[in-house]
Design a protein around this motif. Sequence first.
Motif, mmCIF file in Angstrom:
data_model
loop_
_atom_site.group_PDB
_atom_site.id
_atom_site.type_symbol
_atom_site.label_atom_id
_atom_site.label_comp_id
_atom_site.label_asym_id
_atom_site.label_seq_id
_atom_site.Cartn_x
_atom_site.Cartn_y
_atom_site.Cartn_z
ATOM 1 N N PRO A 174 44.035 13.898 9.689
ATOM 2 C CA PRO A 174 45.041 14.727 10.353
ATOM 3 C C PRO A 174 44.496 16.110 10.668
ATOM 4 N N ALA A 175 44.767 16.574 11.872
ATOM 5 C CA ALA A 175 44.249 17.866 12.314
ATOM 6 C C ALA A 175 44.884 18.997 11.512
ATOM 7 N N THR A 176 44.077 20.039 11.233
ATOM 8 C CA THR A 176 44.565 21.236 10.566
ATOM 9 C C THR A 176 44.438 22.385 11.553
ATOM 10 N N GLY A 177 45.545 22.772 12.142
ATOM 11 C CA GLY A 177 45.475 23.807 13.171
ATOM 12 C C GLY A 177 44.690 23.303 14.370
ATOM 13 N N GLU A 178 43.737 24.114 14.824
ATOM 14 C CA GLU A 178 42.927 23.750 15.987
ATOM 15 C C GLU A 178 41.619 23.088 15.591
ATOM 16 N N LYS A 179 41.369 22.941 14.288
ATOM 17 C CA LYS A 179 40.088 22.414 13.837
ATOM 18 C C LYS A 179 40.269 21.053 13.187
ATOM 19 N N SER A 180 39.337 20.170 13.457
ATOM 20 C CA SER A 180 39.311 18.862 12.812
ATOM 21 C C SER A 180 38.501 18.970 11.531
ATOM 22 N N LEU A 181 38.545 17.920 10.741
ATOM 23 C CA LEU A 181 37.762 17.912 9.511
ATOM 24 C C LEU A 181 36.275 18.025 9.816
ATOM 25 N N ALA A 182 35.832 17.338 10.857
ATOM 26 C CA ALA A 182 34.413 17.403 11.222
ATOM 27 C C ALA A 182 34.020 18.834 11.563
ATOM 28 N N ASP A 183 34.899 19.555 12.298
ATOM 29 C CA ASP A 183 34.598 20.953 12.646
ATOM 30 C C ASP A 183 34.533 21.814 11.393
ATOM 31 N N MET A 184 35.476 21.590 10.463
ATOM 32 C CA MET A 184 35.479 22.389 9.240
ATOM 33 C C MET A 184 34.268 22.074 8.367
ATOM 34 N N GLU A 185 33.872 20.809 8.313
ATOM 35 C CA GLU A 185 32.682 20.451 7.535
ATOM 36 C C GLU A 185 31.437 21.081 8.139
ATOM 37 N N THR A 186 31.362 21.129 9.463
ATOM 38 C CA THR A 186 30.228 21.786 10.129
ATOM 39 C C THR A 186 30.222 23.279 9.834
ATOM 40 N N GLU A 187 31.407 23.891 9.888
ATOM 41 C CA GLU A 187 31.503 25.329 9.601
ATOM 42 C C GLU A 187 31.096 25.626 8.167
ATOM 43 N N LEU A 188 31.488 24.740 7.231
ATOM 44 C CA LEU A 188 31.110 24.934 5.837
ATOM 45 C C LEU A 188 29.604 24.807 5.655
ATOM 46 N N ALA A 189 28.994 23.832 6.294
ATOM 47 C CA ALA A 189 27.543 23.667 6.197
ATOM 48 C C ALA A 189 26.822 24.873 6.792
ATOM 49 N N ASP A 190 27.317 25.407 7.916
ATOM 50 C CA ASP A 190 26.701 26.589 8.529
ATOM 51 C C ASP A 190 26.811 27.796 7.606
ATOM 52 N N ALA A 191 27.976 27.940 6.956
ATOM 53 C CA ALA A 191 28.157 29.077 6.053
ATOM 54 C C ALA A 191 27.217 28.976 4.857
ATOM 55 N N ARG A 192 27.001 27.789 4.349
ATOM 56 C CA ARG A 192 26.069 27.623 3.230
ATOM 57 C C ARG A 192 24.638 27.931 3.647
ATOM 58 N N ARG A 193 24.260 27.492 4.848
ATOM 59 C CA ARG A 193 22.906 27.806 5.324
ATOM 60 C C ARG A 193 22.738 29.314 5.536
ATOM 61 N N GLU A 194 23.778 29.914 6.113
ATOM 62 C CA GLU A 194 23.699 31.367 6.330
ATOM 63 C C GLU A 194 23.557 32.104 5.010
#
Length: 414
Positions: free
Chosen positions: A109-129
């Motif tokens: 189920p979508a959360t706001g404008e972001k899908s789970l895949a988008d949030m997982e990508t954002e989390l991975a980017d934040a960890r790399r950063e």
Amino acid sequence: MSKRRAGRAKARSARGITIGAAVVVVAAAAVAAALAVDFEEPGERSSGGPAPVEHLVQERPFRSVVTLDAQIRARQPHPVGPSDAREAEWSVADGARVAKGTVLGRHVPATGEKSLADMETELADARRERADRARLLDVDVDQAEENHRKATGEEKATAGSELVRTRLVAGQELEKLDVQISRLEAKVSAARGRTRTITAPAAGRFVLGTGGGAEVRPEGFETSAAVPPVLMYRLDTPQAARAAAVIKITGGPAEFSCTPVTYRGAEPGEGAGAAPYGGVGGSSTAEGAGTTGGAGATGGTGTTAGAGTTAGAGGAEDASGISASCAVPSSVRVYAGLVGTMAITVVDLPRATVLDASAIRLAAGEKGLVTVRTADGGTEDRTVVLGPTDGLAYVITEGLRPGETVLARSEEQR
């Protein structure tokens, strides 16, 4: 001789007078009795009416069969997954053949404008950063420590202050990144908690829809029949979950069995807005009993041994949208559009305690109230637990024993 004959004649005449008098007396007595009844005082007239109808509690085999008008059609596709493509993550390719139970993907189920895949990508980017920034800050701290070690005199104090500042800035910056990562992890975890696995409900071909949805298209044919809503009370039972159907095609091959029987559009609930049951018609030739009719039905004839019900279909779906279907075995040759009947065995018990439905009053849910004839000739009310029904009789699971006598409902109780 003449004197003797005359004597005998007088004797016969006397006997005739005696008999005639007796007849008159008897007749007079009968008339008097009739008059006595006719002129009996109202208070002296015997009270009571016709004796109540009684039903014997029986122990016998019980079979409930519902027969529906049916037709043959191509097996209908099974929609799978969400209609919103952004909430589906598919793990199989479009057009792939899948078996029943195959994992097709997951519904997120979508959360706001972001899908789970988008949030997982954002989390991975934040960890790399965070990892990259930590390495750069380590370099700055190492350089500050080196400068402080090499410094002498007044420069030593300046280098020491710079080392403290560099360490403080590095810690604050990493702390901010850690807070950001923690928030993203919480969002991803919540989204994963709402995620469910999507599996194939049947064997067939997996097809992605143009609008984002998907479906599994089974091969072969199925038998489909409209179900009047009132019959779902009989079909939607634990026993019916294991129901099998016997299909008889008009002018076609020999009758055949198909299982399991599935129902579409049969969601129970109040205020569903379904059309009311359209009445009863037709006739029954079942050994036992049969009932015919249905919403928009043309009627029919039940010929099933035991209690049977036949409802007209008038199409593959009833006005309420409820239908029963089962797959035609691949060994049976059929064509789309053929018509016939679907006889669904709802329950088949070799031995059960059975009572006529007319003896049960105030039925509510799985319980009913009956009036039982006691051994001393009196009556008592008793609560019973109701089992399956064929519309004319109930299986009694608790409250009665075979051989007991139950009074039928009175007109006031109907």
